[in-house]
Design a protein around this motif. Structure first.
Motif, mmCIF file in Angstrom:
data_model
loop_
_atom_site.group_PDB
_atom_site.id
_atom_site.type_symbol
_atom_site.label_atom_id
_atom_site.label_comp_id
_atom_site.label_asym_id
_atom_site.label_seq_id
_atom_site.Cartn_x
_atom_site.Cartn_y
_atom_site.Cartn_z
ATOM 1 N N VAL A 26 48.711 36.224 38.014
ATOM 2 C CA VAL A 26 47.999 36.392 39.280
ATOM 3 C C VAL A 26 48.405 35.310 40.277
ATOM 4 C CG1 VAL A 26 45.731 36.454 40.389
ATOM 5 C CG2 VAL A 26 46.081 37.601 38.196
ATOM 6 N N THR A 27 48.510 34.064 39.822
ATOM 7 C CA THR A 27 48.897 33.005 40.753
ATOM 8 C C THR A 27 50.331 33.172 41.240
ATOM 9 O OG1 THR A 27 49.515 31.525 38.920
ATOM 10 C CG2 THR A 27 47.279 31.339 39.782
ATOM 11 N N HIS A 28 51.135 33.980 40.541
ATOM 12 C CA HIS A 28 52.494 34.270 40.989
ATOM 13 C C HIS A 28 52.600 35.603 41.726
ATOM 14 C CE1 HIS A 28 53.449 30.881 38.403
ATOM 15 N NE2 HIS A 28 54.649 30.855 38.928
ATOM 16 N N LEU A 78 43.329 34.587 49.382
ATOM 17 C CA LEU A 78 43.524 33.167 49.080
ATOM 18 C C LEU A 78 44.030 33.043 47.655
ATOM 19 C CD1 LEU A 78 40.062 31.985 50.463
ATOM 20 C CD2 LEU A 78 42.166 32.445 51.763
ATOM 21 N N ASN A 79 45.024 32.186 47.452
ATOM 22 C CA ASN A 79 45.587 32.038 46.109
ATOM 23 C C ASN A 79 46.068 30.597 45.928
ATOM 24 O OD1 ASN A 79 46.284 32.821 43.549
ATOM 25 N ND2 ASN A 79 48.011 34.105 44.141
ATOM 26 N N ASP A 80 46.100 30.184 44.680
ATOM 27 C CA ASP A 80 46.578 28.853 44.340
ATOM 28 C C ASP A 80 47.159 28.911 42.945
ATOM 29 O OD1 ASP A 80 44.369 28.174 42.320
ATOM 30 O OD2 ASP A 80 43.210 28.602 44.117
ATOM 31 N N GLY A 81 47.730 27.831 42.503
ATOM 32 C CA GLY A 81 48.346 27.843 41.192
ATOM 33 C C GLY A 81 48.410 26.469 40.570
ATOM 34 N N GLN A 115 50.607 25.061 44.552
ATOM 35 C CA GLN A 115 50.859 25.920 45.696
ATOM 36 C C GLN A 115 49.542 26.490 46.211
ATOM 37 O OE1 GLN A 115 51.629 26.647 42.529
ATOM 38 N NE2 GLN A 115 51.954 28.822 42.169
ATOM 39 N N PHE A 116 49.386 26.560 47.533
ATOM 40 C CA PHE A 116 48.190 27.104 48.164
ATOM 41 C C PHE A 116 48.653 28.085 49.231
ATOM 42 C CE2 PHE A 116 47.099 22.848 46.663
ATOM 43 C CZ PHE A 116 46.019 23.146 45.840
ATOM 44 N N GLU A 165 41.716 35.010 45.010
ATOM 45 C CA GLU A 165 42.392 35.369 43.763
ATOM 46 C C GLU A 165 42.837 34.139 42.980
ATOM 47 O OE1 GLU A 165 42.826 37.944 42.055
ATOM 48 O OE2 GLU A 165 43.226 39.757 43.221
ATOM 49 N N GLY A 166 42.490 32.948 43.470
ATOM 50 C CA GLY A 166 43.009 31.732 42.865
ATOM 51 C C GLY A 166 42.158 31.198 41.733
#
Length: 217
Positions: free
Chosen positions: A73-75, A102-105, A109-110, A138-139
């Motif tokens: 998901v983060t990718h 919104l996503n992060d990993g 990465q943001f 989604e992060g």
């Protein structure tokens, strides 16, 4: 899709590892929920799985992998899934609509809609227009989103219309949550719009990551 539509989605896995699709916030039969080893076997590389269900109720949901999800998901194995109401008059009036995922990993990465500042696109409006903005997190972290210059009116949480909408300038969005807000574009200019966990948006080199702008002409 619209309420009452029959949805059929074919997943053909061309990844080098297994995956599935979960319909987050969407009412589906148990066999279509997309959770490996609970509702279905993982879809292995080269295999196909067909998801079929009726969009029973209005929803502001998401679809994403539920297998090795902290990585997948983060990718980017994610997206918005919106079921529109039959009667659009139940929603607040607006002139333009934006969805901000919104996503992060784990490597810092943001992103908003898959891009970090300054690569993303700004939101735009004419002075006096009303914007509906849908946030989807989604992060792995919370993201308090802050708009400069104008307040946000929160109208929906996780797709449900609030009995009492409320005003804010910073909206805290936890992992998995969705919020709808209305912004009245009253003030001209280019206004910063960013996550207010500052390490998600700024460094000693300037702004980066979970940052965009609202441009009001």
């Amino acid at each position: 899709v619209n309420t009452g539509d029959k949805v059929r989605i074919v997943l053909h896995n061309e990844l080098p590892e297994s995956t599935v699709i979960h319909w987050h916030g969407i009412l589906v039969p148990n066999s279509m929920d997309g959770v490996p080893d609970i509702t279905q076997p993982p879809v292995k590389p080269g295999e196909t799985f067909v998801y079929e269900f009726v969009a029973r109720e209005t929803a502001v949901g998401m679809y994403h992998s539920h297998h090795n999800s902290a990585f997948q998901v983060t990718h980017g194995l994610l997206g918005a899934f919106i079921v529109e109401p039959k009667d659009a008059s139940v929603d607040p009036a607006f002139d333009k609509e934006y969805t901000l995922i919104l996503n992060d990993g784990p490597i810092g990465q943001f992103t908003i809609n898959g891009k970090s500042f300054p690569a993303g696109e700004a939101l735009t409006a004419k002075q006096g227009e009303r914007l509906r903005i849908r946030f989807m997190n989604e992060g792995l972290m919370i993201h308090p989103m802050h708009l400069h210059g104008m307040p946000m009116q929160v109208t929906h949480n996780d797709g449900w219309l609030l009995d009492q909408p409320y005003m804010c300038d910073t909206l805290n969005i936890a992992a998995g949550e969705r919020y709808d807000v209305i912004v009245e574009a009253t003030e001209q200019g280019t206004w910063a719009f960013h996550c207010h966990i500052l390490s998600h948006a700024e460094s000693k080199h300037g702004m980066f990551g979970m940052v965009t702008a609202l441009v009001v002409d």
